[in-house]
Structure formats: structure tokens, C-alpha cells
Design an enzyme around this catalytic site. Structure first.
Site, PDB file in Angstrom:
ATOM      1  N   GLU A  15      19.541  -0.720   2.134  1.00 29.53           N
ATOM      2  CA  GLU A  15      19.751   0.165   0.985  1.00 29.53           C
ATOM      3  C   GLU A  15      18.577  -0.015   0.033  1.00 29.53           C
ATOM      4  O   GLU A  15      18.308  -1.137  -0.425  1.00 29.53           O
ATOM      5  CB  GLU A  15      21.046  -0.179   0.250  1.00 29.53           C
ATOM      6  CG  GLU A  15      22.299   0.340   0.899  1.00 29.53           C
ATOM      7  CD  GLU A  15      23.513   0.154  -0.002  1.00 29.53           C
ATOM      8  OE1 GLU A  15      23.350  -0.257  -1.163  1.00 29.53           O
ATOM      9  OE2 GLU A  15      24.620   0.405   0.473  1.00 29.53           O
ATOM     10  N   ASP A  29      26.152  -0.268 -12.084  1.00 29.32           N
ATOM     11  CA  ASP A  29      25.531  -1.527 -11.689  1.00 29.32           C
ATOM     12  C   ASP A  29      25.721  -2.598 -12.742  1.00 29.32           C
ATOM     13  O   ASP A  29      25.739  -2.335 -13.943  1.00 29.32           O
ATOM     14  CB  ASP A  29      24.032  -1.308 -11.437  1.00 29.32           C
ATOM     15  CG  ASP A  29      23.778  -0.390 -10.262  1.00 29.32           C
ATOM     16  OD1 ASP A  29      24.350  -0.656  -9.193  1.00 29.32           O
ATOM     17  OD2 ASP A  29      23.029   0.592 -10.407  1.00 29.32           O
ATOM     18  N   TYR A  68      31.415   2.921   2.346  1.00 29.46           N
ATOM     19  CA  TYR A  68      31.109   1.738   1.544  1.00 29.46           C
ATOM     20  C   TYR A  68      32.346   1.430   0.710  1.00 29.46           C
ATOM     21  O   TYR A  68      32.698   2.174  -0.193  1.00 29.46           O
ATOM     22  CB  TYR A  68      29.899   2.036   0.657  1.00 29.46           C
ATOM     23  CG  TYR A  68      29.357   0.883  -0.153  1.00 29.46           C
ATOM     24  CD1 TYR A  68      30.179  -0.078  -0.731  1.00 29.46           C
ATOM     25  CD2 TYR A  68      27.994   0.763  -0.378  1.00 29.46           C
ATOM     26  CE1 TYR A  68      29.666  -1.118  -1.478  1.00 29.46           C
ATOM     27  CE2 TYR A  68      27.456  -0.272  -1.131  1.00 29.46           C
ATOM     28  CZ  TYR A  68      28.301  -1.214  -1.674  1.00 29.46           C
ATOM     29  OH  TYR A  68      27.786  -2.234  -2.432  1.00 29.46           O
TER      30      TYR A  68
END
Length: 264
Positions: A51, A62, A176
């Protein structure tokens, strides 16, 4: 539609009885050109899919480690075009699948069709947009498909059973699974309900399931490899890269791979 490089890699590892290792790195961090040496090092250390984060000024999903790496990459002058150059350079010598990880804003600023076209031309295999819910933008999803890019979908503990199939229907390559609510970041332990959550997803979809968010040690990677088709490691690797450079990152990924394969 033909099988993608990502799908083939998951199938190969499954046939070998192994889980797929998916390291995340922010392009252009910690120095402007670090990524040129870093991507081959990760592939050679045992990464199965890489990634590559396209830095963005407002990376809300994040945690502090990856936020900081994104800000520093932008300060280094990293652009979408430069990230695609990194992928293009890597692809000349390596066939490890690459997923571009970013947000909608950089994609639309670059130009939707141009981004998909140039990403595919550079050798990227998939795109993960953290702020694109499944079904929210048919035009963008169609552009991914036209250019042969896998749309990597996110699932979370809060995803309802009834929604899992809808999310998976628009995805390719792998799903994911975000093992925790909140933002990314290394954690000291794994969620106790992780095994049940992975089983809940597998009962409803056929795509491979990779687990990320919080995996920070070889021991944790080994445990997750027993439960899921793939293991995603981001913040811990980004921190190691910052502390010990490319060789430190290579050694860390090699230790993850060794731990994940220990019981084969």
C-alpha cells in the site's frame, strides 16, 4: 473480467497455506526520494502487496504517526504525479501488486479519469479511498473498472451484517477489515473479538479478508495470519522507517514475514 494481480497474489498465498503481508508506507517520507529505494526493499523482504499512501493535508482517518508522515511528505514536495512516478520506477523491476491509498480530494484535484488512467499506466493495481463509501460515487467506481483498477473496500466492526454484501459487491482484490473503530495506530494488543468478526465477514462474502489497524509486532502479525487472508501493517512500519531508515524498514517487514510463516 480477468483476475487482477492482487487477486492472483491472494490465491497463490492461499494455495501455499500462507497469509498475505500488506505493508503500508507514505510516499515521499521521510525524505523526498526515500520511496525509490523503499518499495524494492519491502518487496525483497517479503511483502506480497504494498500500500502506497498518497499524502493529503487532511488525513482524518489516520492516526498521529501516519498523519505526521503525510504532512512531512507534503513538505518534501510530494505530489500525486510524483507518487505515480515512484510506482512506475518500481514496476520496471518488480511485479509485487501496488495499492494506492488516499482520499477523494487528491483524486478529484488531479482529475478523475486522468488519475485512473495514469495510475493504471504507472503499474498500480488497486486504489483504496478511505472516504468513499461503497455505492456513493458510481462515476468514480466506473472509472476504476474501466482502467482495470481494483477498488479496495473497507469494513469495520460497526458495519452491519446487511451492509457487508453491498460493500463487497463493489470491491475487487480483497476487503480491508479495520479491526478497531477510530484512527490508525500501533496497539499493544489485538481485539478479543477479531476471530469472530473475520468469520462474520467470511460467512457473507467470497473476497479475501485482510486485517489492519493496530498490528505492530511480529507476534501480532502471526496471530492475525491464523485468522485472516491478509495482514496489513502501517503505523509501526512508518515509525520504524523514520527511526531506522530503509534498512530498518526492510528488517521489520522480514521479521513480520518470518513470524507469519513460522507455523507452515
Amino acid at each position: 473480467m480477468t483476475s487482477s494481480r492482487i487477486a492472483r497474489r491472494f490465491a497463490e498465498r492461499a494455495a501455499e497455506g500462507r497469509s498475505v503481508l500488506v505493508p503500508y508506507v507514505t510516499a515521499g517520507f521521510p525524505e523526498a526520494d526515500t520511496t525509490t529505494a523503499l518499495l524494492p526493499a519491502l518487496a525483497e523482504a517479503g511483502a506480497d502487496v504494498i500500500e502506497v499512501g498518497i499524502p493529503f493535508s487532511d488525513p482524518l482517518a489516520d492516526g498521529p504517526t501516519i498523519q505526521d508522515s503525510s504532512f512531512r511528505a507534503l513538505e518534501n514536495g510530494t505530489t500525486v504525479a510524483r507518487v505515480l512516478d515512484f510506482v512506475r520506477e518500481f514496476r520496471r523491476e518488480h511485479d509485487t501488486p501496488v495499492v494506492l491509498f488516499t482520499y477523494l480530494n487528491p483524486v478529484y484535484h488531479y482529475g478523475l479519469d486522468a488519475f485512473c488512467r495514469d495510475a493504471a499506466e504507472a503499474g498500480a493495481d488497486g486504489v483504496l479511498l478511505t472516504d468513499l463509501p461503497a455505492g456513493a460515487d458510481p462515476e468514480l467506481e466506473g472509472a476504476f473498472e474501466r482502467h482495470g483498477l481494483d477498488a479496495i473496500r473497507l469494513l469495520a466492526p460497526t458495519t452491519a451484517d446487511s451492509r457487508i454484501g453491498e460493500v463487497a459487491a463493489g470491491g475487487r482484490g480483497f476487503l480491508y477489515y479495520i479491526s478497531r473503530t477510530g484512527v490508525t495506530g500501533a496497539r499493544a494488543d489485538l481485539p478479543p473479538e477479531l476471530e469472530a468478526e473475520v468469520r462474520r465477514i467470511r460467512d457473507r462474502v467470497g473476497l479475501p479478508v485482510a486485517v489492519g489497524f493496530g498490528i505492530s509486532t511480529p507476534e501480532q502479525a502471526r496471530a492475525v495470519a491464523h485468522l485472516a487472508d491478509g495482514v496489513v501493517v502501517g503505523s509501526a512500519l512508518v515509525r520504524r522507517l523514520d527511526e531506522a531508515g530503509v534498512e530498518g524498514a526492510r528488517a521489520f517487514v522480514a521479521s513480520l514475514r518470518e513470524a507469519m510463516d513460522a507455523d507452515r
